[in-house]
Design a protein around this motif. Structure first.
Motif, mmCIF file in Angstrom:
data_model
loop_
_atom_site.group_PDB
_atom_site.id
_atom_site.type_symbol
_atom_site.label_atom_id
_atom_site.label_comp_id
_atom_site.label_asym_id
_atom_site.label_seq_id
_atom_site.Cartn_x
_atom_site.Cartn_y
_atom_site.Cartn_z
ATOM 1 N N GLY A 154 0.910 -1.232 -0.053
ATOM 2 C CA GLY A 154 0.001 0.081 -0.015
ATOM 3 C C GLY A 154 0.796 1.286 0.066
ATOM 4 N N PHE A 155 2.172 1.403 -0.528
ATOM 5 C CA PHE A 155 3.126 2.434 -0.405
ATOM 6 C C PHE A 155 3.500 2.973 0.778
ATOM 7 N N VAL A 156 3.219 1.829 1.817
ATOM 8 C CA VAL A 156 3.796 2.436 2.916
ATOM 9 C C VAL A 156 5.214 2.541 3.054
ATOM 10 N N LYS A 157 6.090 1.574 2.685
ATOM 11 C CA LYS A 157 7.477 1.649 2.769
ATOM 12 C C LYS A 157 8.048 2.925 1.783
ATOM 13 N N TRP A 158 7.356 3.225 0.605
ATOM 14 C CA TRP A 158 7.739 4.389 -0.183
ATOM 15 C C TRP A 158 7.449 5.680 0.769
ATOM 16 N N PHE A 159 5.982 5.793 1.153
ATOM 17 C CA PHE A 159 6.055 6.821 2.140
ATOM 18 C C PHE A 159 6.905 7.243 3.050
ATOM 19 N N ASP A 160 7.040 6.032 3.822
ATOM 20 C CA ASP A 160 7.855 6.078 5.136
ATOM 21 C C ASP A 160 9.212 6.543 4.740
ATOM 22 N N SER A 161 9.871 6.127 3.680
ATOM 23 C CA SER A 161 11.222 6.364 3.260
ATOM 24 C C SER A 161 11.385 7.907 2.717
ATOM 25 N N HIS A 162 10.104 8.284 2.151
ATOM 26 C CA HIS A 162 10.152 9.796 1.482
ATOM 27 C C HIS A 162 9.959 10.678 2.575
ATOM 28 N N VAL A 163 9.194 10.347 3.841
ATOM 29 C CA VAL A 163 9.134 11.411 4.911
ATOM 30 C C VAL A 163 10.230 11.467 5.744
ATOM 31 N N ALA A 164 11.061 10.037 5.774
ATOM 32 C CA ALA A 164 12.333 10.098 6.491
ATOM 33 C C ALA A 164 13.528 11.074 5.763
ATOM 34 N N GLN A 165 13.400 10.814 4.372
ATOM 35 C CA GLN A 165 14.402 11.589 3.777
ATOM 36 C C GLN A 165 14.068 13.052 3.613
ATOM 37 N N ALA A 166 12.793 13.588 3.693
ATOM 38 C CA ALA A 166 12.624 15.057 3.561
ATOM 39 C C ALA A 166 12.995 15.479 5.180
ATOM 40 N N VAL A 167 12.864 14.681 6.267
ATOM 41 C CA VAL A 167 13.117 15.129 7.586
ATOM 42 C C VAL A 167 14.688 15.377 7.472
ATOM 43 N N LYS A 168 15.338 14.544 7.202
ATOM 44 C CA LYS A 168 17.025 14.420 6.976
ATOM 45 C C LYS A 168 17.501 15.479 6.391
ATOM 46 N N GLU A 169 16.673 15.916 5.222
ATOM 47 C CA GLU A 169 17.129 17.043 4.350
ATOM 48 C C GLU A 169 16.751 18.161 5.000
ATOM 49 N N GLY A 170 15.860 18.266 5.962
ATOM 50 C CA GLY A 170 15.330 19.545 6.411
ATOM 51 C C GLY A 170 14.056 20.112 5.699
ATOM 52 N N ARG A 171 13.681 19.336 4.556
ATOM 53 C CA ARG A 171 12.382 19.743 3.941
ATOM 54 C C ARG A 171 11.261 19.737 4.634
ATOM 55 N N ILE A 172 11.058 19.321 5.686
ATOM 56 C CA ILE A 172 9.861 19.089 6.609
ATOM 57 C C ILE A 172 10.295 19.196 8.076
ATOM 58 N N ALA A 173 9.551 19.772 8.726
ATOM 59 C CA ALA A 173 9.782 20.138 10.192
ATOM 60 C C ALA A 173 9.148 18.639 10.887
ATOM 61 N N SER A 174 9.682 18.446 12.161
ATOM 62 C CA SER A 174 9.337 17.107 12.898
ATOM 63 C C SER A 174 7.944 17.295 13.351
ATOM 64 N N ALA A 175 7.150 18.396 13.440
ATOM 65 C CA ALA A 175 5.817 18.699 13.526
ATOM 66 C C ALA A 175 5.200 18.303 12.418
ATOM 67 N N MET A 176 5.455 18.378 11.190
ATOM 68 C CA MET A 176 5.009 18.182 9.968
ATOM 69 C C MET A 176 5.145 16.389 9.897
ATOM 70 N N GLU A 177 6.134 15.947 10.472
ATOM 71 C CA GLU A 177 6.309 14.508 10.300
ATOM 72 C C GLU A 177 5.494 13.815 11.085
ATOM 73 N N ASP A 178 5.148 14.407 12.159
ATOM 74 C CA ASP A 178 4.216 13.714 13.148
ATOM 75 C C ASP A 178 3.005 13.892 12.673
ATOM 76 N N LEU A 179 2.327 14.794 11.968
ATOM 77 C CA LEU A 179 1.258 14.852 11.177
ATOM 78 C C LEU A 179 1.055 13.905 10.115
ATOM 79 N N LEU A 180 2.359 13.816 9.279
ATOM 80 C CA LEU A 180 2.211 12.898 8.141
ATOM 81 C C LEU A 180 2.094 11.453 8.562
ATOM 82 N N ARG A 181 2.766 11.181 9.555
ATOM 83 C CA ARG A 181 2.774 9.749 9.923
ATOM 84 C C ARG A 181 1.700 9.413 11.080
ATOM 85 N N ALA A 182 0.739 10.443 11.308
ATOM 86 C CA ALA A 182 -0.336 10.155 11.951
ATOM 87 C C ALA A 182 -1.526 9.605 11.098
ATOM 88 N N ARG A 183 -1.465 9.358 9.947
ATOM 89 C CA ARG A 183 -2.199 9.214 8.876
ATOM 90 C C ARG A 183 -3.153 8.111 9.301
#
Length: 90
Positions: free
Chosen positions: A61-90
């Motif tokens: 269900g694209f879970v691994k793809w989504f999780d890896s892209h969220v992690a990469q965006a956090v690592k690169e500083g493209r999204i803040a940790s608060a946004m990460e929490d919102l995205l992962r709360a899906r």
């Protein structure tokens, strides 16, 4: 405004369709978790080369793809940790 957005999205799709497999694959790998257009164009344009990835992503269900892209965006500083929490709360 909606009309302008539609024009932009059509333009962007056409530009992505002009890319080679390697260019498009690279762009899809770097894309934001909320931007699936590069992946969509990759899968439509290069279906036979991407069939294994398509099947794997559909299987989970694209879970691994989504999780890896969220992690990469956090690592690169493209999204803040608060946004990460919102995205992962899906």
């Amino acid at each position: 405004k909606k009309y302008d957005e539609e024009i932009y999205n059509r333009y962007r799709r056409r530009r992505l369709e002009e890319l080679s497999y390697n260019e498009l694959f690279s762009m899809a790998e770097r894309s934001s978790p909320s931007d699936n257009l590069p992946l969509d164009v990759l899968y439509q344009s290069y279906r036979s080369k991407s069939i294994v990835d398509i099947r794997n992503n559909l299987e989970d269900g694209f879970v691994k793809w989504f999780d890896s892209h969220v992690a990469q965006a956090v690592k690169e500083g493209r999204i803040a940790s608060a946004m990460e929490d919102l995205l992962r709360a899906r």
